[in-house]
Design a protein around this motif. Structure first.
Motif, PDB file in Angstrom:
ATOM      1  N   ASN A 169      -4.857  -0.895   2.550  1.00 65.62           N
ATOM      2  CA  ASN A 169      -4.242   0.198   2.538  1.00 65.62           C
ATOM      3  C   ASN A 169      -4.857   1.514   1.708  1.00 65.62           C
ATOM      4  N   TYR A 170      -4.992   0.870   0.539  1.00 69.47           N
ATOM      5  CA  TYR A 170      -5.496   1.665  -0.547  1.00 69.47           C
ATOM      6  C   TYR A 170      -7.214   2.235  -0.229  1.00 69.47           C
ATOM      7  N   ALA A 208      -8.930   8.360  -0.982  1.00 64.15           N
ATOM      8  CA  ALA A 208      -9.315   9.863  -1.585  1.00 64.15           C
ATOM      9  C   ALA A 208      -7.671  10.392  -1.797  1.00 64.15           C
ATOM     10  N   PHE A 209      -6.610  10.075  -0.666  1.00 69.06           N
ATOM     11  CA  PHE A 209      -5.390  10.688  -0.918  1.00 69.06           C
ATOM     12  C   PHE A 209      -4.730  10.157  -2.160  1.00 69.06           C
ATOM     13  N   TYR A 210      -4.793   8.715  -2.168  1.00 59.43           N
ATOM     14  CA  TYR A 210      -4.215   8.155  -3.342  1.00 59.43           C
ATOM     15  C   TYR A 210      -4.662   8.409  -4.492  1.00 59.43           C
ATOM     16  N   ASP A 211      -6.047   8.622  -4.836  1.00 59.65           N
ATOM     17  CA  ASP A 211      -6.673   8.943  -6.005  1.00 59.65           C
ATOM     18  C   ASP A 211      -6.143  10.256  -6.261  1.00 59.65           C
ATOM     19  N   LYS A 212      -6.028  11.201  -5.464  1.00 56.95           N
ATOM     20  CA  LYS A 212      -5.423  12.499  -5.590  1.00 56.95           C
ATOM     21  C   LYS A 212      -4.081  12.720  -6.210  1.00 56.95           C
ATOM     22  N   PHE A 266      -1.938   7.663  -7.403  1.00 58.28           N
ATOM     23  CA  PHE A 266      -1.231   6.442  -6.888  1.00 58.28           C
ATOM     24  C   PHE A 266      -1.989   5.332  -6.181  1.00 58.28           C
ATOM     25  N   HIS A 267      -1.653   4.303  -6.819  1.00 64.62           N
ATOM     26  CA  HIS A 267      -2.317   3.096  -6.118  1.00 64.62           C
ATOM     27  C   HIS A 267      -1.466   1.899  -5.382  1.00 64.62           C
ATOM     28  N   PRO A 268      -1.260   2.046  -4.465  1.00 61.34           N
ATOM     29  CA  PRO A 268      -0.287   1.178  -3.575  1.00 61.34           C
ATOM     30  C   PRO A 268      -0.367  -0.402  -3.982  1.00 61.34           C
TER      31      PRO A 268
END
Length: 271
Positions: A89-90, A95-99, A102-104
Motif C-alpha cells: 500500500n505504501y 508520493a502521496f504518503y511521503d507528501k 505518513f507511512h501506513p
C-alpha cells in the motif's frame, strides 16, 4: 500453539527475556496512554494488538477474499500477509504518503516495537527452505520466525486475557461459508455505524474506572497509570468471579439454588 506463560510470570509485571536480542515487554497503562502523545491512544493500542495477533478467525473475510481458508491459515501467515499488504500500500501510493509524512507500514512495525523492549529495524526475509521470517537490518542473528512469533502472539494474548474458546467452530464447508458471509454482513453493518457514530474505543478506560471505583480498593486512581496491563484485566476478572461466587453461596444459603445444579469450580474465584 502450546506456548504458555505462567500466572506468576504475568503477575510479576516483569518483561520476559525470549532470546538474547528479544525481550517481550509488559506495558503499563501510562505507556498505553502515551502512544501518539495521548491522541486516540487506546484505539491505536488495540490496533497494535490486532496486528500482532493476526487472528485468522477475525480476518476470515480478508482471507476469503484472497482465496484462503481461515481454518487452514496460521496467525503467522496472516501476520506476514498484513506486513506485505501494508508495505505494498505504501509503495503504490508512495508520493502521496511521503507528501503527508505518513507511512501506513509503520503501524505494524510500531506494534512490534511497543511489545519488544529492544530497538529493532525488521525487514522480511526468507530462509533457504522457502519459509519466511523477519530479520533485524542491524543484527542478522535477531530474527522473528514462526516459533518466535508464536511466543509474541501468546504473550500479547495472555497479558490481555484474550479468550477465543467461545467461538463458532464450523463443522463442514457449508457452515464455514455461512459463517464467512454472516461475518461479511456484520462488518458492513458496523462500518455504516462507524460513519454515523465514530466513538473512540473506551474498553480499557472502562476497566480502569471499574477496578478503581468498583473493585476491592487495591487499584486506585492514584497509582493506576503504573499498573501493568495484566493486573488491570486480572483485577476485573477476579472481581467478577468473586461476585459470582458470593451470589452462588447466597443462593445455596437461602435455598434458591441446589448444590447439584452448580459447577463447584465457580466457587473458587482465585483461579
Amino acid at each position: 500453539m502450546n506456548m504458555k506463560f505462567s500466572k506468576s510470570t504475568l503477575m510479576s509485571g516483569n518483561d520476559y527475556p525470549l532470546t538474547s536480542s528479544i525481550t517481550l515487554h509488559h506495558p503499563t497503562i501510562r505507556e498505553m496512554l502515551n502512544i501518539n502523545q495521548g491522541h486516540d491512544s487506546e484505539q491505536i493500542y488495540w490496533n497494535y494488538i490486532h496486528l500482532l495477533l493476526s487472528d485468522p478467525y477475525a480476518n476470515m473475510v480478508f482471507l476469503d477474499d484472497i482465496g484462503k481458508n481461515f481454518m487452514e491459515t496460521s496467525p503467522f501467515e496472516v501476520f506476514l500477509l498484513q506486513w506485505d499488504n501494508l508495505y505494498q500500500n505504501y509503495m503504490e501510493h508512495k508520493a502521496f504518503y511521503d507528501k503527508m509524512a505518513f507511512h501506513p507500514f509503520s503501524s505494524i512495525t510500531s506494534a512490534l516495537q511497543f511489545f519488544i523492549a529492544e530497538d529493532h529495524d525488521f525487514v522480511k526475509s526468507q530462509y533457504e527452505d522457502g519459509s519466511f521470517c523477519l530479520v533485524d537490518r542491524n543484527n542478522a542473528s535477531c530474527q522473528i520466525n514462526q516459533e518466535i512469533y508464536e511466543y509474541i502472539y501468546q504473550w500479547v494474548k495472555s497479558i490481555h486475557k484474550i479468550d477465543y474458546s467461545g467461538r463458532i467452530q464450523p463443522q463442514d464447508e457449508n457452515a464455514r461459508r455461512i459463517l464467512i458471509e454472516d461475518t461479511r454482513s456484520e462488518i458492513k453493518k458496523q462500518s455504516r455505524k462507524k460513519e454515523k457514530n465514530n466513538d473512540d474505543v473506551n474498553y480499557i478506560g472502562s476497566l480502569m474506572s471499574a477496578v478503581s471505583f468498583g473493585g476491592n480498593g487495591v487499584i486506585t486512581p492514584f497509582h493506576l497509570n503504573d499498573c501493568k496491563m495484566y493486573w488491570l484485566f486480572e483485577a476485573f476478572s477476579i472481581e467478577n468471579k468473586k461476585s459470582n461466587a458470593s451470589h452462588i453461596l447466597d443462593g445455596l444459603y437461602h435455598g434458591t439454588l441446589s448444590s447439584k445444579d452448580i459447577d463447584k469450580k465457580e466457587l473458587d474465584w482465585t483461579k
